[in-house]
Design an enzyme around this catalytic site. Structure first.
Site, PDB file in Angstrom:
ATOM      1  N   ARG A 147       0.857  -1.189   0.000  1.00 43.92           N
ATOM      2  CA  ARG A 147       0.000   0.000   0.000  1.00 43.92           C
ATOM      3  C   ARG A 147       0.889   1.233   0.000  1.00 43.92           C
ATOM      4  O   ARG A 147       1.769   1.371   0.860  1.00 43.92           O
ATOM      5  CB  ARG A 147      -0.896   0.014   1.235  1.00 43.92           C
ATOM      6  CG  ARG A 147      -2.026   1.030   1.165  1.00 43.92           C
ATOM      7  CD  ARG A 147      -2.676   1.243   2.512  1.00 43.92           C
ATOM      8  NE  ARG A 147      -1.852   2.092   3.368  1.00 43.92           N
ATOM      9  CZ  ARG A 147      -2.210   2.479   4.590  1.00 43.92           C
ATOM     10  NH1 ARG A 147      -3.361   2.071   5.110  1.00 43.92           N
ATOM     11  NH2 ARG A 147      -1.419   3.256   5.312  1.00 43.92           N
ATOM     12  N   TYR A 159      -2.444  11.572   7.452  1.00 43.13           N
ATOM     13  CA  TYR A 159      -2.509  10.134   7.643  1.00 43.13           C
ATOM     14  C   TYR A 159      -1.788   9.366   6.536  1.00 43.13           C
ATOM     15  O   TYR A 159      -1.974   9.625   5.352  1.00 43.13           O
ATOM     16  CB  TYR A 159      -3.975   9.677   7.686  1.00 43.13           C
ATOM     17  CG  TYR A 159      -4.127   8.187   7.501  1.00 43.13           C
ATOM     18  CD1 TYR A 159      -3.887   7.328   8.564  1.00 43.13           C
ATOM     19  CD2 TYR A 159      -4.455   7.641   6.266  1.00 43.13           C
ATOM     20  CE1 TYR A 159      -3.987   5.951   8.390  1.00 43.13           C
ATOM     21  CE2 TYR A 159      -4.557   6.282   6.082  1.00 43.13           C
ATOM     22  CZ  TYR A 159      -4.327   5.439   7.153  1.00 43.13           C
ATOM     23  OH  TYR A 159      -4.410   4.089   6.976  1.00 43.13           O
ATOM     24  N   ASP A 209      -4.998   3.900   0.020  1.00 44.17           N
ATOM     25  CA  ASP A 209      -6.060   4.174   0.988  1.00 44.17           C
ATOM     26  C   ASP A 209      -6.448   5.643   0.913  1.00 44.17           C
ATOM     27  O   ASP A 209      -5.638   6.524   1.198  1.00 44.17           O
ATOM     28  CB  ASP A 209      -5.563   3.816   2.391  1.00 44.17           C
ATOM     29  CG  ASP A 209      -6.644   3.944   3.450  1.00 44.17           C
ATOM     30  OD1 ASP A 209      -7.791   4.272   3.099  1.00 44.17           O
ATOM     31  OD2 ASP A 209      -6.335   3.722   4.638  1.00 44.17           O
ATOM     32  N   HIS A 211      -8.986   6.824   2.767  1.00 45.56           N
ATOM     33  CA  HIS A 211      -9.393   7.075   4.159  1.00 45.56           C
ATOM     34  C   HIS A 211     -10.678   7.889   4.244  1.00 45.56           C
ATOM     35  O   HIS A 211     -10.801   8.816   5.058  1.00 45.56           O
ATOM     36  CB  HIS A 211      -8.260   7.739   4.949  1.00 45.56           C
ATOM     37  CG  HIS A 211      -8.077   7.122   6.310  1.00 45.56           C
ATOM     38  ND1 HIS A 211      -8.400   7.770   7.471  1.00 45.56           N
ATOM     39  CD2 HIS A 211      -7.629   5.898   6.683  1.00 45.56           C
ATOM     40  CE1 HIS A 211      -8.146   6.996   8.509  1.00 45.56           C
ATOM     41  NE2 HIS A 211      -7.677   5.847   8.055  1.00 45.56           N
ATOM     42  N   GLU A 235      -8.977   1.924  -1.614  1.00 41.55           N
ATOM     43  CA  GLU A 235      -9.587   1.591  -0.324  1.00 41.55           C
ATOM     44  C   GLU A 235     -10.310   2.778   0.290  1.00 41.55           C
ATOM     45  O   GLU A 235      -9.809   3.904   0.258  1.00 41.55           O
ATOM     46  CB  GLU A 235      -8.489   1.105   0.629  1.00 41.55           C
ATOM     47  CG  GLU A 235      -8.944   0.807   2.034  1.00 41.55           C
ATOM     48  CD  GLU A 235      -7.776   0.465   2.937  1.00 41.55           C
ATOM     49  OE1 GLU A 235      -7.925   0.636   4.168  1.00 41.55           O
ATOM     50  OE2 GLU A 235      -6.716   0.039   2.430  1.00 41.55           O
ATOM     51  N   GLU A 261     -13.441  -1.509   7.039  1.00 41.60           N
ATOM     52  CA  GLU A 261     -12.742  -1.638   8.316  1.00 41.60           C
ATOM     53  C   GLU A 261     -13.497  -0.986   9.474  1.00 41.60           C
ATOM     54  O   GLU A 261     -13.274  -1.338  10.630  1.00 41.60           O
ATOM     55  CB  GLU A 261     -11.330  -1.068   8.225  1.00 41.60           C
ATOM     56  CG  GLU A 261     -11.226   0.424   8.066  1.00 41.60           C
ATOM     57  CD  GLU A 261      -9.778   0.877   7.929  1.00 41.60           C
ATOM     58  OE1 GLU A 261      -9.352   1.707   8.738  1.00 41.60           O
ATOM     59  OE2 GLU A 261      -9.081   0.398   7.017  1.00 41.60           O
ATOM     60  N   ARG A 282     -13.421  -5.495   3.951  1.00 41.69           N
ATOM     61  CA  ARG A 282     -12.289  -5.352   4.859  1.00 41.69           C
ATOM     62  C   ARG A 282     -12.692  -5.401   6.334  1.00 41.69           C
ATOM     63  O   ARG A 282     -11.958  -4.904   7.197  1.00 41.69           O
ATOM     64  CB  ARG A 282     -11.543  -4.049   4.563  1.00 41.69           C
ATOM     65  CG  ARG A 282     -11.008  -3.979   3.134  1.00 41.69           C
ATOM     66  CD  ARG A 282      -9.897  -2.970   3.001  1.00 41.69           C
ATOM     67  NE  ARG A 282      -8.773  -3.340   3.843  1.00 41.69           N
ATOM     68  CZ  ARG A 282      -8.427  -2.686   4.960  1.00 41.69           C
ATOM     69  NH1 ARG A 282      -9.103  -1.644   5.376  1.00 41.69           N
ATOM     70  NH2 ARG A 282      -7.386  -3.095   5.660  1.00 41.69           N
ATOM     71  N   GLU A 338      -4.070  -7.581   5.206  1.00 40.34           N
ATOM     72  CA  GLU A 338      -3.222  -6.455   5.601  1.00 40.34           C
ATOM     73  C   GLU A 338      -2.269  -6.890   6.709  1.00 40.34           C
ATOM     74  O   GLU A 338      -2.655  -7.609   7.628  1.00 40.34           O
ATOM     75  CB  GLU A 338      -4.094  -5.298   6.104  1.00 40.34           C
ATOM     76  CG  GLU A 338      -3.297  -4.068   6.510  1.00 40.34           C
ATOM     77  CD  GLU A 338      -4.188  -2.931   6.982  1.00 40.34           C
ATOM     78  OE1 GLU A 338      -3.712  -1.784   7.030  1.00 40.34           O
ATOM     79  OE2 GLU A 338      -5.379  -3.190   7.303  1.00 40.34           O
ATOM     80  N   TRP A 401     -11.787  11.789   8.842  1.00 42.66           N
ATOM     81  CA  TRP A 401     -10.403  11.370   9.047  1.00 42.66           C
ATOM     82  C   TRP A 401     -10.251   9.908   8.648  1.00 42.66           C
ATOM     83  O   TRP A 401     -11.052   9.094   8.808  1.00 42.66           O
ATOM     84  CB  TRP A 401      -9.964  11.517  10.501  1.00 42.66           C
ATOM     85  CG  TRP A 401      -8.513  11.155  10.610  1.00 42.66           C
ATOM     86  CD1 TRP A 401      -7.444  11.934  10.275  1.00 42.66           C
ATOM     87  CD2 TRP A 401      -7.972   9.894  11.026  1.00 42.66           C
ATOM     88  NE1 TRP A 401      -6.265  11.271  10.454  1.00 42.66           N
ATOM     89  CE2 TRP A 401      -6.558   9.986  10.917  1.00 42.66           C
ATOM     90  CE3 TRP A 401      -8.513   8.693  11.455  1.00 42.66           C
ATOM     91  CZ2 TRP A 401      -5.703   8.939  11.229  1.00 42.66           C
ATOM     92  CZ3 TRP A 401      -7.670   7.648  11.761  1.00 42.66           C
ATOM     93  CH2 TRP A 401      -6.281   7.771  11.666  1.00 42.66           C
TER      94      TRP A 401
END
Length: 401
Positions: A147, A159, A209, A211, A235, A261, A282, A338, A401
């Site tokens: 990633r 991030y 990602d 996010h 992602e 996630e 995920r 992951e 975030w």
């Protein structure tokens, strides 16, 4: 086999973890992860005040009945606190059942569907050249999937672009605030993947990602811009609440999509899976409520050609990671796992049987899920309040975030 005692262990070997340890009258014990990053004490209270008192004396082998009791019996169902608490108990019970059977958890689930599991690691850099170098370093170590994240010109570190390994807080132990610009991000990220493919070729799988920071039409545009670089996936392209927005993204790009996630139950993922709006789910054992519901989620995904890709960052303990690995070795529709290597002090507190070699993982063949907790060592790492960051746009608007 009756449950005689339950311990809730909070320890911080590098970061905070909440562990459920269940004891039985036959001498078998099991542990499960109940960590909710940044809200750990809320789960501890839910466990100690509401679940543990009605768990003592129950038959540890009746995992399904216990899960249904805690889920349906609460009336106020779902949510991250509830599901993390149930997940810790459920995983500990599966650990006990597999130990009683004298076999690793994946055998109890139905046996292995593969010999090993492909994993991906994280690489980042403040600038594109640094990010490319860091991806190359992982490739040199034998990893086949990475990633990649990069700093955005004109923004401070955000991030995925620094080297922090723990939660962040300012000098007053309050959440750190980051600054975000969607326009600057979307202009810069395609340049990262152009450089990666130009310099490293197409023999490495590349992931990215977002996010949760884009709107559906922005995510569609980014996915289309990234198509020439053949990403393994994009992602968390939009906020988890925008599930219908994936229809728009899907209509405009062939870049594979991954999400989940922050999902807590199968109901969070149902629409995305049934309409085949994503390619990888995920969700992870602790946040989904344990091994019991994760099996159902994986089966539903398999029916609709969606592959598994359990969240595996360091904000869950090795007990959760091990459960994810056993599920992944069993799941016929496994996609990728992951892998964010744990700190040495974390592994010392949570010794385990899982292994990593040549970019692949295996849960090991120890009875149970193969991870234990050293309570004496855990006591040397007391809980410290910490937070995940908060994100704002450049004009001060609070953002995802």
């Amino acid at each position: 086999m009756k449950i005689t005692d339950v311990k809730i262990i909070v320890t911080a070997p590098g970061r905070n973890f909440v562990t459920v340890k269940i004891f039985t009258d036959q001498g078998l014990t099991g542990i499960g992860d109940a960590t909710l990053n940044g809200r750990e004490k809320a789960v501890v209270a839910y466990l100690e005040d509401h679940l543990v008192p009605i768990l003592i004396g129950r038959d540890a082998s009746r995992i399904e009945d216990i899960w249904q009791y805690f889920y349906k019996g609460a009336y106020w169902r779902r949510g991250p606190v509830t599901m993390a608490a149930i997940g810790g108990i459920d995983t500990a019970l599966w650990d006990i059942k597999a130990k009683a059977a004298g076999m690793p958890l994946y055998q109890l689930l139905g046996g292995a569907s593969r010999e090993k599991m492909l994993c991906y690691v994280h690489a980042q850099g403040g600038e594109i050249a640094e990010a490319v170098d860091n991806v190359a370093k992982w490739m040199d170590k034998g990893y086949r999937a990475v990633r990649a994240q990069v700093g955005i010109p004109g923004l401070p570190a955000v991030y995925g672009t620094d080297n922090s390994t723990t939660n962040t807080a300012d000098r007053n132990n309050l959440p750190q605030e980051e600054t975000w610009s969607t326009a600057k991000y979307m202009r810069h990220v395609p340049m990262l993947f152009e450089a990666l493919r130009d310099q490293l070729g197409f023999d490495v799988e590349l992931l990215h990602d977002v996010h949760h920071r884009l709107t559906p039409i922005e995510a569609a545009r980014l996915g289309k811009d990234l198509e020439p670089y053949r990403l393994f996936w994009l992602e968390d392209a939009v906020a988890a609440e925008h599930q219908e927005g994936f229809r728009l993204i899907r209509n405009h790009t062939t870049t594979p999509l991954a999400v989940g996630e922050v999902f807590n139950t199968i109901w969070d993922a149902r629409l995305l899976i049934e309409e085949q709006l994503i390619d990888y789910i995920r969700m992870t054992t602790v946040h989904a409520g344990g091994v019991t519901p994760m099996r159902r989620i994986m089966d539903l995904a398999g029916i609709h050609n969606v592959r598994t890709a359990c969240h595996g960052a360091m904000d869950m303990s090795p007990a959760c990671f091990a459960a994810n690995l056993h599920l992944g070795l069993w799941a016929p529709n496994f996609g990728i796992q992951e892998y964010s290597p744990y700190l040495p002090e974390t592994l010392a507190v949570f010794p385990g049987a899982w292994t990593v070699a040549d970019g692949h993982l295996h849960p090991g063949d120890a009875p149970g899920h193969g991870v234990d907790i050293d309570e004496t060592l855990a006591a040397k790492y007391p809980y410290e309040r910490s937070y995940l960051p908060v994100n704002r746009l450049e004009d001060g608007t609070l953002w995802h975030w």
